[in-house]
Design an enzyme around this catalytic site. Sequence first.
Site, PDB file in Angstrom:
ATOM      1  N   CYS A 113       1.156  -1.189  -0.151  1.00  0.00           N
ATOM      2  CA  CYS A 113       0.455  -0.340  -0.168  1.00  0.00           C
ATOM      3  C   CYS A 113       0.445   0.586  -0.023  1.00  0.00           C
ATOM      4  O   CYS A 113      -0.002   2.293  -0.321  1.00  0.00           O
ATOM      5  CB  CYS A 113      -1.005   0.264   0.988  1.00  0.00           C
ATOM      6  SG  CYS A 113      -2.272  -0.958   0.747  1.00  0.00           S
ATOM      7  N   HIS A 246      -3.739   7.243   2.049  1.00  0.00           N
ATOM      8  CA  HIS A 246      -3.963   6.569   1.786  1.00  0.00           C
ATOM      9  C   HIS A 246      -5.196   5.505   2.341  1.00  0.00           C
ATOM     10  O   HIS A 246      -5.395   5.965   3.653  1.00  0.00           O
ATOM     11  CB  HIS A 246      -3.167   4.811   2.542  1.00  0.00           C
ATOM     12  CG  HIS A 246      -3.076   3.116   1.723  1.00  0.00           C
ATOM     13  ND1 HIS A 246      -3.622   3.637   0.788  1.00  0.00           N
ATOM     14  CD2 HIS A 246      -3.402   2.627   2.641  1.00  0.00           C
ATOM     15  CE1 HIS A 246      -4.378   1.870   1.025  1.00  0.00           C
ATOM     16  NE2 HIS A 246      -3.537   1.726   2.117  1.00  0.00           N
ATOM     17  N   ASN A 276      -9.633   0.187  -0.102  1.00  0.00           N
ATOM     18  CA  ASN A 276      -8.863  -0.343  -0.283  1.00  0.00           C
ATOM     19  C   ASN A 276      -7.965  -0.497  -1.270  1.00  0.00           C
ATOM     20  O   ASN A 276      -8.137  -1.575  -1.500  1.00  0.00           O
ATOM     21  CB  ASN A 276      -8.282  -0.551   1.527  1.00  0.00           C
ATOM     22  CG  ASN A 276      -6.695  -0.102   0.894  1.00  0.00           C
ATOM     23  OD1 ASN A 276      -5.888  -0.042   0.209  1.00  0.00           O
ATOM     24  ND2 ASN A 276      -6.381  -1.345   2.641  1.00  0.00           N
TER      25      ASN A 276
HETATM   26  C1  LIG Z   1     -10.494  -4.941   9.942  1.00  0.00           C
HETATM   27  C2  LIG Z   1     -10.578  -3.532  10.271  1.00  0.00           C
HETATM   28  C3  LIG Z   1     -11.946  -3.067   9.725  1.00  0.00           C
HETATM   29  C4  LIG Z   1     -11.674  -5.034  11.547  1.00  0.00           C
HETATM   30  O1  LIG Z   1     -12.401  -4.038  12.714  1.00  0.00           O
HETATM   31  P1  LIG Z   1     -12.784  -3.977  14.068  1.00  0.00           P
HETATM   32  O2  LIG Z   1     -13.554  -2.797  14.439  1.00  0.00           O
HETATM   33  O3  LIG Z   1     -11.267  -4.165  15.096  1.00  0.00           O
HETATM   34  O4  LIG Z   1     -13.144  -5.287  14.710  1.00  0.00           O
HETATM   35  P2  LIG Z   1     -12.981  -6.824  14.853  1.00  0.00           P
HETATM   36  O5  LIG Z   1     -11.186  -7.426  14.245  1.00  0.00           O
HETATM   37  O6  LIG Z   1     -12.660  -6.276  16.395  1.00  0.00           O
HETATM   38  O7  LIG Z   1     -13.833  -7.585  14.416  1.00  0.00           O
HETATM   39  C5  LIG Z   1     -15.020  -7.362  15.604  1.00  0.00           C
HETATM   40  C6  LIG Z   1     -16.145  -8.469  14.744  1.00  0.00           C
HETATM   41  O8  LIG Z   1     -16.801  -8.055  14.363  1.00  0.00           O
HETATM   42  C7  LIG Z   1     -16.911  -9.565  13.482  1.00  0.00           C
HETATM   43  N1  LIG Z   1     -16.262  -9.243  11.821  1.00  0.00           N
HETATM   44  C8  LIG Z   1     -15.130  -8.478  11.035  1.00  0.00           C
HETATM   45  N2  LIG Z   1     -15.207  -8.709   9.524  1.00  0.00           N
HETATM   46  C9  LIG Z   1     -16.250  -8.530   9.723  1.00  0.00           C
HETATM   47  C10 LIG Z   1     -17.823  -8.376   8.588  1.00  0.00           C
HETATM   48  N3  LIG Z   1     -17.024  -7.970   8.005  1.00  0.00           N
HETATM   49  N4  LIG Z   1     -18.736  -7.774   8.279  1.00  0.00           N
HETATM   50  C11 LIG Z   1     -19.275  -8.207   9.670  1.00  0.00           C
HETATM   51  N5  LIG Z   1     -18.942  -8.405  10.907  1.00  0.00           N
HETATM   52  C12 LIG Z   1     -16.944  -8.537  10.868  1.00  0.00           C
HETATM   53  C13 LIG Z   1     -15.437 -10.264  14.061  1.00  0.00           C
HETATM   54  O9  LIG Z   1     -15.617 -11.437  13.478  1.00  0.00           O
HETATM   55  C14 LIG Z   1     -15.507  -9.522  15.083  1.00  0.00           C
HETATM   56  O10 LIG Z   1     -16.714 -10.881  15.843  1.00  0.00           O
HETATM   57  P3  LIG Z   1     -16.599 -11.004  17.385  1.00  0.00           P
HETATM   58  O11 LIG Z   1     -16.580 -10.287  17.945  1.00  0.00           O
HETATM   59  O12 LIG Z   1     -17.746 -12.420  17.578  1.00  0.00           O
HETATM   60  O13 LIG Z   1     -15.188 -12.216  17.145  1.00  0.00           O
HETATM   61  C15 LIG Z   1     -10.130  -2.957  11.690  1.00  0.00           C
HETATM   62  O14 LIG Z   1      -9.243  -3.288  12.377  1.00  0.00           O
HETATM   63  C16 LIG Z   1      -9.036  -2.655  10.290  1.00  0.00           C
HETATM   64  O15 LIG Z   1      -9.309  -1.596   9.772  1.00  0.00           O
HETATM   65  N6  LIG Z   1      -8.316  -2.555  10.285  1.00  0.00           N
HETATM   66  C17 LIG Z   1      -7.018  -2.151   9.669  1.00  0.00           C
HETATM   67  C18 LIG Z   1      -6.911  -2.510   8.710  1.00  0.00           C
HETATM   68  C19 LIG Z   1      -6.162  -2.321   7.695  1.00  0.00           C
HETATM   69  O16 LIG Z   1      -6.310  -0.686   6.942  1.00  0.00           O
HETATM   70  N7  LIG Z   1      -5.363  -2.706   6.465  1.00  0.00           N
HETATM   71  C20 LIG Z   1      -4.857  -2.281   5.129  1.00  0.00           C
HETATM   72  C21 LIG Z   1      -3.691  -0.934   5.693  1.00  0.00           C
HETATM   73  S1  LIG Z   1      -2.784  -1.338   4.692  1.00  0.00           S
END
Ligand SMILES: CC(C)(COP(=O)(O)OP(=O)(O)OC[C@H]1O[C@@H](n2cnc3c(N)ncnc32)[C@H](O)[C@@H]1OP(=O)(O)O)[C@@H](O)C(=O)NCCC(=O)NCCS
Length: 319
Positions: A113, A246, A276
């Site tokens: 990225c 980004h 993204n």
């Molecule tokens: C991935 C991301 C959106 C997840 O959000 P979060 O608030 O951290 O959510 P969590 O990972 O804690 O998951 C919370 C719950 O939602 C669920 N969940 C995950 N993806 C889901 C989806 N697409 N739809 C519904 N529920 C989902 C999980 O299973 C979890 O359930 P649980 O509590 O029963 O285990 C977030 O962590 C993020 O954006 N991270 C950075 C990723 C990124 O930018 N990467 C690229 C960098 S270049």
Amino acid sequence: MRRAVMIGTGSALPRRQVSNAELARTVDTSDEWIVERTGIRNRYVAGEGETTSSLATEAARNAIEAAGIAPSDIGLIILATATPDQTFPATATIVQAALGVDDCVAFDVQAVCSGFLYALSVADSMIRGGSASHALVIGAETFSRILDWEDRTTCVLFGDGAGAVVLKAEDGGDRGVLATRLHADGRHNQLLYVDGGPSTTQTVGKLRMKGQEVFRHAVTNLAQVLREVMQDAGLTVDDIDWVVPHQANRRILDATARKLGLPAERVIITVDQHANTSAASVPLALDVAVRDGRIKPGDLLVLEAMGGGFTWGAAAIRY
Ligand SMILES: CC(C)(COP(=O)(O)OP(=O)(O)OC[C@H]1O[C@@H](n2cnc3c(N)ncnc32)[C@H](O)[C@@H]1OP(=O)(O)O)[C@@H](O)C(=O)NCCC(=O)NCCS
């Protein structure tokens, strides 16, 4: 002083749009969850005949047209991608041939990225060093082809697209790339990676990510590199007209801006429409804001990105 001045931008998106509601028909997710956690509402997904090189070529043509130069003027093509058409040759050479540029330097950069920031920094050095007078810097991706479409924690986050800029060597004046900063920390490469490759599995592999940990590192690293690049360019937050970040997650953008005391209305946001798009996201957002008239000649821009590796970087540019 010689500087690399941005004289044209361009972008390209696949034909097919996929809304959160459409995704929720095949994956256990919902529009509400995706919007609340990421700010994403829509993404574009490459279809038959659409590849990283075809999107890159279209973005490059648009940037060349905006710059008002001929393809034959280009002496350097750097293409940032983690989803090349083939393992080799470099996708940059496929774009070169499609543009009809007979002889130039052309290669790919792989920093996921942050690839566009890495490519921009290399092009800036080469222009200031005298190896090219016009450079094409492209970020282009088809992440839809390395996603595990059964993994709801990753497949809802990414989209396909391409963005490009033309840089021109100019002596004197105050426009151009003022400073760039790059970082990498390979200790974290298991937090965001693809589980395949030519030398390990002989397959392309699928994207894997520990989202929460990536999130935490992203805010810290991006705030740090933004401070560094502003310091290198002798700028304060008040000097910045636009931050072009980004586009990974709306919450990362908001948290980073808050950390730096940057007003939210000076941050260009396209993550809602494009999701993204990895290396394509910064030049794609830049082109959107140039074409809709928000970014004007003379504006002070700061570009930033962070990605797998981890790698991260920023650039300060007088547009
Ligand atoms: C991935 C991301 C959106 C997840 O959000 P979060 O608030 O951290 O959510 P969590 O990972 O804690 O998951 C919370 C719950 O939602 C669920 N969940 C995950 N993806 C889901 C989806 N697409 N739809 C519904 N529920 C989902 C999980 O299973 C979890 O359930 P649980 O509590 O029963 O285990 C977030 O962590 C993020 O954006 N991270 C950075 C990723 C990124 O930018 N990467 C690229 C960098 S270049």
